[in-house]
Enzyme design. Structure first.
Site, mmCIF file in Angstrom:
data_model
loop_
_atom_site.group_PDB
_atom_site.id
_atom_site.type_symbol
_atom_site.label_atom_id
_atom_site.label_comp_id
_atom_site.label_asym_id
_atom_site.label_seq_id
_atom_site.Cartn_x
_atom_site.Cartn_y
_atom_site.Cartn_z
ATOM 1 N N ASP B 302 10.530 -7.649 -9.203
ATOM 2 C CA ASP B 302 10.248 -6.729 -8.098
ATOM 3 C C ASP B 302 8.748 -6.761 -7.780
ATOM 4 O O ASP B 302 8.344 -6.817 -6.611
ATOM 5 C CB ASP B 302 10.680 -5.304 -8.489
ATOM 6 C CG ASP B 302 10.296 -4.286 -7.440
ATOM 7 O OD1 ASP B 302 10.826 -4.371 -6.310
ATOM 8 O OD2 ASP B 302 9.458 -3.405 -7.735
ATOM 9 N N LYS B 306 6.623 -8.292 -4.345
ATOM 10 C CA LYS B 306 5.583 -7.569 -3.597
ATOM 11 C C LYS B 306 4.276 -8.367 -3.565
ATOM 12 O O LYS B 306 3.596 -8.422 -2.535
ATOM 13 C CB LYS B 306 5.382 -6.186 -4.215
ATOM 14 C CG LYS B 306 6.593 -5.271 -3.951
ATOM 15 C CD LYS B 306 6.567 -4.030 -4.818
ATOM 16 C CE LYS B 306 7.786 -3.155 -4.547
ATOM 17 N NZ LYS B 306 7.946 -2.084 -5.565
#
Lengths: 452, 452
Positions: B302, B306
């Protein structure tokens, strides 16, 4: 065999932003999607240019400025377009801004997107208006502006910009109240404004409302990100919180780079403060971190103006920056000192009294900071000396950084905080240019001021 | 007797943003200004409404949405207008967003400014299209969407939105790759997109470029503030730094609320960490701070997604989130554990090995954080465990906050830093709504997709 379309995708997905969930369920593309992709899929290395030429990033809110699609369908009426710009003030910030505009225009030209046509420059060196609206050569703006070619008044400038077929922006890089109070003239003619000048937004309430109202009535944009925290995203963040329906509970921060520097050094975090207050002020002054007369920082009014600006945006009808408690750090007997030198000479006599504040804080394991606060719940606004635990973000501030903290209904467990340099020509000009780019992205040829 | 116009104001001013300077020199208004003000000066308490009804703030970039001035002169062609909205995904974020849109529309209606007409909702509960484009009652969206009235596919939705006379936004509240990969279909038809979905922007590079290129070619906007840091101003700040000509040197941060919470508790600042890693993960899982299977957080992907998104915006051609070093915190033997429960049961056996990392940091007076970094100078990107001094902003993080730090040519002495909750339905939806408002402020009736 494969499901098709949105329905099965969503049905199998759930609607959570859950990585694990989607990984296991979304793998089978539909036949339709596969066909679509095979038609249109291709490598399109559009980013190659951007790192070298700084071509504006294509999917930013303020890019996509030229839409070939839109152009095709609305050629004469709604085409996104370049804008005419009048720059008032070419000192540190204005000069840097002109350089930044030049850089932006080079990128925009390469990307074939709208740019800024600087058609007027007003400065202490002269006042130049490009009578045929041809852009001023920004590589040579100083010499051009010195050729001063005629009478300059706000009315003349407003008429000139109003007669163009392009939308216009007046950029006010001064700290002048007179320039700020001319905004209604420009706004009422549909001319947009971008400025770091605090005067309009910290003016007496009725004057402030007159200016805001002029923007509202004409629809001309009035942008002033750099009036608080220079290029830091403070005003845009606050406005977006409000627009998206959040409820502002508290805005607080260290809004002055000068005060930040002085207190970070005088009351350092993690060790005992040893320097006298007057010594720290002297170092700040000698390094150009203060106004020529440091009393213009120490009176707290710069912070009070910024607190007024943010409080008003958040919904408080602050009468003026003088209408709430502001802790001045100028010892009473030195208020009337005849000069900055006299003030500096007298300051050491008051070191002991302010040192007592630091000692009291240190006894509690705290540091002292000069803080502006607006409590939107109790409707109380102040500028004061406060003590903070060593783990508090205000205690950990570095150098001359600003820090601004928004406590809201949504950001209530911990606040939304922005930290960084809140002064300096480059970042202040960047904040102004950012505002100009936002205006550029919202106006089109049809937005040109009327001809009367 | 008084000087008139800009020239004497500026000549006497200098062009510095200096309070002391202007105070002493700008006091004499010109006769002209005095006359102007006496004609137009009046109290206009336009802010009275806003605190109660949340009327959009008038001088924001994304307000001034309706310009009476513009309307008058360009009535049919370039009038700023409401937009049609299709919402895909109505889970936590989508549901909250629909509520926020409803609140925004109430304010917009009171202020007589453009609003969002939600004309389609696709969810796990059903798929509804308002065939005559009349807005769906947002007080009743759940029931309406359950009435599912016909086949739903991306093509059908794109055709439907394209046949409207109003511009359109597709809001993707899913985490679906299939929905993300449909963006070129919508964008190529001039339909704008707002989304918190990371999939398009962290896709393999060629796919990412295809999507960005579709936006560039049609001019349709593609906004995804909430794909990093939820409602925090991260992507908009980064893009504005680039657009204004700053040079990004480094982007680093704690990008995962889950990892922030785990490390803030496991390696607390200012005191010795005592909890076992597996214990802290268990508490986080029990409180709903992790994915159902915590491995989906602990694998670091995750954060890698980003970092990929921000790195690409900053100009690095990252091949994919798998293309750079990512420190997974899943012990090798547990990668293949059959279930989340099996994983949690096996985790304590590895507490000692990770505790050694904490002890080593503590010996240096540091804390351990899980950090994503992109160095734009060396072009190196990573996700890793790092140690920080107790005064470092990363060490002082609270609760489950995100922190993102931009070191640039202009912000080089100290970085520009944003801190706050980077997850949660309310702030994520607010980020999406903020994007929608920016789109609303930039489109007009003439921007409606073509009829074919």
């Amino acid at each position: 065999m494969y499901p098709t379309g949105i329905r099965p995708v969503l049905s199998s997905l759930g609607q959570r932003l859950s990585q694990s969930f989607t990984k296991t369920t979304v793998s089978p593309y539909t036949g339709r999607f596969v066909r679509y992709f095979s038609r249109s899929y291709r490598s399109s290395p559009i980013r190659g240019l951007s790192s070298t030429l700084r071509v504006p990033y294509r999917s930013f809110l303020s890019t996509n400025l030229t839409s070939p699609y839109t152009q095709k369908r609305t050629t004469m009426s709604a085409q996104k377009t370049s804008v005419n710009v009048a720059v008032i003030g070419t000192g540190n910030i204005g000069g840097e801004l002109l350089n930044q505009i030049q850089g932006f225009n080079i990128s925009a030209k390469a990307a074939n997107t709208p740019q800024f046509n600087v058609v007027a420059i007003s400065s202490i060196e002269g006042h130049f208006i490009s009578k045929d609206y041809s852009p001023i050569d920004l590589g040579n703006w100083k010499a051009v502006s010195q050729t001063g070619n005629g009478p300059a008044s706000f009315e003349v400038l407003a008429d000139f910009l109003g007669k163009s077929t392009l939308p216009a922006i007046v950029v006010d890089n001064t700290a002048s109240e007179a320039v700020a109070y001319s905004y209604p003239l420009f706004l009422s003619k549909g001319i947009n404004i971008a400025t770091p000048n605090k005067k309009a937004f910290s003016a007496p309430l009725a004057k402030y409302k007159e200016i805001i109202d002029a923007s509202r009535k004409s629809g001309a944009l009035l942008m002033h990100e750099s009036s608080v925290g220079a290029g830091l995203p403070i005003i845009s963040t606050l406005k977006e919180l409000i627009l998206t329906g959040d409820e502002i509970l508290k805005v607080e921060g260290i809004f002055s780079g000068t005060m930040s520097y002085i207190f970070n050094n005088w009351s350092p975090n993690g060790k005992k403060g040893t320097a006298a207050f007057s010594e720290v002020v002297k170092v700040a002054k000698d390094n150009g971190f203060t106004e020529p007369d440091p009393r213009d920082d120490l009176n707290g009014m710069d912070v009070a103006r910024k607190v007024t600006i943010l409080s008003r945006i958040a919904g408080l009808d602050i009468e003026s920056p003088e209408a709430f408690p502001v802790h001045s750090l100028i010892p009473e007997p030195l208020v009337t000192a005849a000069s900055a030198d006299d003030f500096m000479a007298g300051l050491p006599a008051f070191d002991a009294s302010i040192a007592a504040v630091r000692e009291a804080a240190e006894k509690e394991g705290k540091v002292v900071r000069f803080v502006g606060e607006s409590d939107l719940v109790s409707k109380k606004t102040s500028v004061s000396l406060k003590s903070y635990e060593t783990t508090h973000p205000f205690a950990n501030l570095q150098h001359a950084d600003n820090i601004i903290s928004f406590t809201t209904k949504r950001y209530s467990t911990t606040p939304l905080v922005v930290i960084g340099a809140g002064a300096g020509a480059a970042v202040t000009a960047a904040g102004v240019l950012g505002d100009m780019i936002k205006i550029l992205s919202q106006v089109r040829a049809a937005d040109a001021p009327s001809k009367n």
